[in-house]
Write a protein that holds these residues in place. Structure first.
Motif, PDB file in Angstrom:
ATOM      1  N   PRO A  43       0.717  -1.181   0.017  1.00 12.54           N
ATOM      2  CA  PRO A  43       0.006   0.125   0.144  1.00 12.54           C
ATOM      3  C   PRO A  43       0.836   1.253   0.007  1.00 12.54           C
ATOM      4  CG  PRO A  43      -0.629  -1.602   1.681  1.00 12.54           C
ATOM      5  CD  PRO A  43       0.388  -2.067   1.151  1.00 12.54           C
ATOM      6  N   VAL A  63       0.848   5.006   1.256  1.00 17.96           N
ATOM      7  CA  VAL A  63       0.073   5.813   2.239  1.00 17.96           C
ATOM      8  C   VAL A  63       0.416   7.113   2.107  1.00 17.96           C
ATOM      9  CG1 VAL A  63      -0.405   5.861   4.780  1.00 17.96           C
ATOM     10  CG2 VAL A  63      -0.172   3.706   3.702  1.00 17.96           C
ATOM     11  N   LYS A  96      -5.627  10.120   6.665  1.00 20.98           N
ATOM     12  CA  LYS A  96      -4.825   9.226   6.188  1.00 20.98           C
ATOM     13  C   LYS A  96      -5.663   8.345   4.963  1.00 20.98           C
ATOM     14  CE  LYS A  96      -1.971   6.461   8.605  1.00 20.98           C
ATOM     15  NZ  LYS A  96      -1.507   5.352   9.437  1.00 20.98           N
ATOM     16  N   VAL A  97      -5.067   8.027   3.697  1.00 20.22           N
ATOM     17  CA  VAL A  97      -5.620   7.219   2.760  1.00 20.22           C
ATOM     18  C   VAL A  97      -4.570   6.368   2.145  1.00 20.22           C
ATOM     19  CG1 VAL A  97      -4.921   8.930   0.934  1.00 20.22           C
ATOM     20  CG2 VAL A  97      -6.477   7.204   0.379  1.00 20.22           C
ATOM     21  N   ALA A  98      -4.863   4.967   1.997  1.00 19.40           N
ATOM     22  CA  ALA A  98      -3.944   3.959   1.557  1.00 19.40           C
ATOM     23  C   ALA A  98      -4.366   3.441   0.364  1.00 19.40           C
ATOM     24  CB  ALA A  98      -3.717   2.924   2.466  1.00 19.40           C
ATOM     25  N   THR A  99      -3.626   3.411  -0.927  1.00 16.49           N
ATOM     26  CA  THR A  99      -4.173   2.729  -2.041  1.00 16.49           C
ATOM     27  C   THR A  99      -3.154   1.511  -2.653  1.00 16.49           C
ATOM     28  OG1 THR A  99      -2.614   4.588  -3.328  1.00 16.49           O
ATOM     29  CG2 THR A  99      -4.897   5.112  -2.992  1.00 16.49           C
ATOM     30  N   ALA A 113      -8.223   2.930   0.676  1.00 16.89           N
ATOM     31  CA  ALA A 113      -8.752   2.760   2.101  1.00 16.89           C
ATOM     32  C   ALA A 113      -8.561   4.093   2.842  1.00 16.89           C
ATOM     33  CB  ALA A 113      -8.097   1.644   2.692  1.00 16.89           C
ATOM     34  N   TRP A 114      -9.453   4.567   3.548  1.00 17.06           N
ATOM     35  CA  TRP A 114      -9.349   5.765   4.330  1.00 17.06           C
ATOM     36  C   TRP A 114      -9.498   5.572   5.920  1.00 17.06           C
ATOM     37  CZ3 TRP A 114      -9.135  10.344   1.702  1.00 17.06           C
ATOM     38  CH2 TRP A 114      -9.464  10.233   0.236  1.00 17.06           C
ATOM     39  N   SER A 140      -9.193   1.950   8.035  1.00 19.19           N
ATOM     40  CA  SER A 140      -8.810   1.013   7.167  1.00 19.19           C
ATOM     41  C   SER A 140      -7.502   1.287   6.614  1.00 19.19           C
ATOM     42  CB  SER A 140      -9.886   1.058   5.934  1.00 19.19           C
ATOM     43  OG  SER A 140     -10.863   0.556   6.366  1.00 19.19           O
ATOM     44  N   ALA A 141      -7.177   2.576   6.349  1.00 23.05           N
ATOM     45  CA  ALA A 141      -5.538   2.996   5.822  1.00 23.05           C
ATOM     46  C   ALA A 141      -4.592   2.642   6.809  1.00 23.05           C
ATOM     47  CB  ALA A 141      -5.665   4.317   5.532  1.00 23.05           C
ATOM     48  N   GLU A 166      -1.692   0.129   6.046  1.00 24.36           N
ATOM     49  CA  GLU A 166      -0.339   0.316   6.275  1.00 24.36           C
ATOM     50  C   GLU A 166       0.430  -0.589   7.257  1.00 24.36           C
ATOM     51  OE1 GLU A 166       2.123   4.542   7.369  1.00 24.36           O
ATOM     52  OE2 GLU A 166       0.297   4.279   8.811  1.00 24.36           O
TER      53      GLU A 166
END
Length: 163
Positions: A16, A18, A33-36, A63-64, A67-68, A72
């Motif tokens: 991911p 982040v 926080k955002v994870a892709t 994911a925000w 969930s992020a 992570e």
């Protein structure tokens, strides 16, 4: 009425990425926080000639917040996960002026299912041990004497067959 729901089980394609939005930083923790990451789902089938084929679809996952955090800390390339969310399509104009679109899954629920291989994910999440299933032991019954025939009523439709 309408419904926008996606449920996927697959393997993560890359670690991911982040980021923090709203001016926050990794040390200050003030931003959102955002994870892709990408998720691969595969299906196997036989074609008309009987050959085994595999079709893999790649999904962009976003994911925000909490969930992020989970992504992570615990998600790495190869991790098997369950994702539930909504389809979202973003659009933007690139540097050359062309309109671009990207469809993503915005995560509502994220569940870790384990890892594919211990060597790929050392130090990461390890799925809890699942209790093993043990078949019930058959009950010992007293043997019937050989001199007594067993009565069977084959015309009775109320017999107790297990199927």
């Amino acid at each position: 009425m309408s419904l926008n729901k996606v449920m996927l089980i697959g393997n993560v394609g890359r670690d991911p990425e982040v980021r923090y939005l709203d001016g926050g930083s990794a040390t200050g923790g003030q931003g959102t926080k955002v994870a892709t990451f990408t998720l691969a789902t595969s299906e196997r089938y036989r074609d008309r000639n009987g050959e085994l084929k595999e079709n893999t679809e790649w999904h962009n996952i976003v994911a925000w917040r909490n969930s992020a955090d989970i992504a992570e800390k615990f998600i790495h390339k190869g991790t098997q996960i369950y994702v539930e969310g909504k389809l979202r399509t973003r659009s933007w104009t690139d540097q050359s002026g062309a309109k671009k679109y990207q469809t993503e899954i915005a995560v509502d629920t994220l569940q870790l299912l384990g890892r594919r291989d211990d060597s790929q994910n050392a130090g990461g999440y390890q799925a809890p041990a699942q209790p093993s299933y043990q078949a019930p032991q058959p009950v010992q019954q007293a043997a019937q004497p050989a001199s007594q025939p067993i009565a069977m009523d084959i015309d009775n439709p109320t017999d107790d067959l297990p199927f």
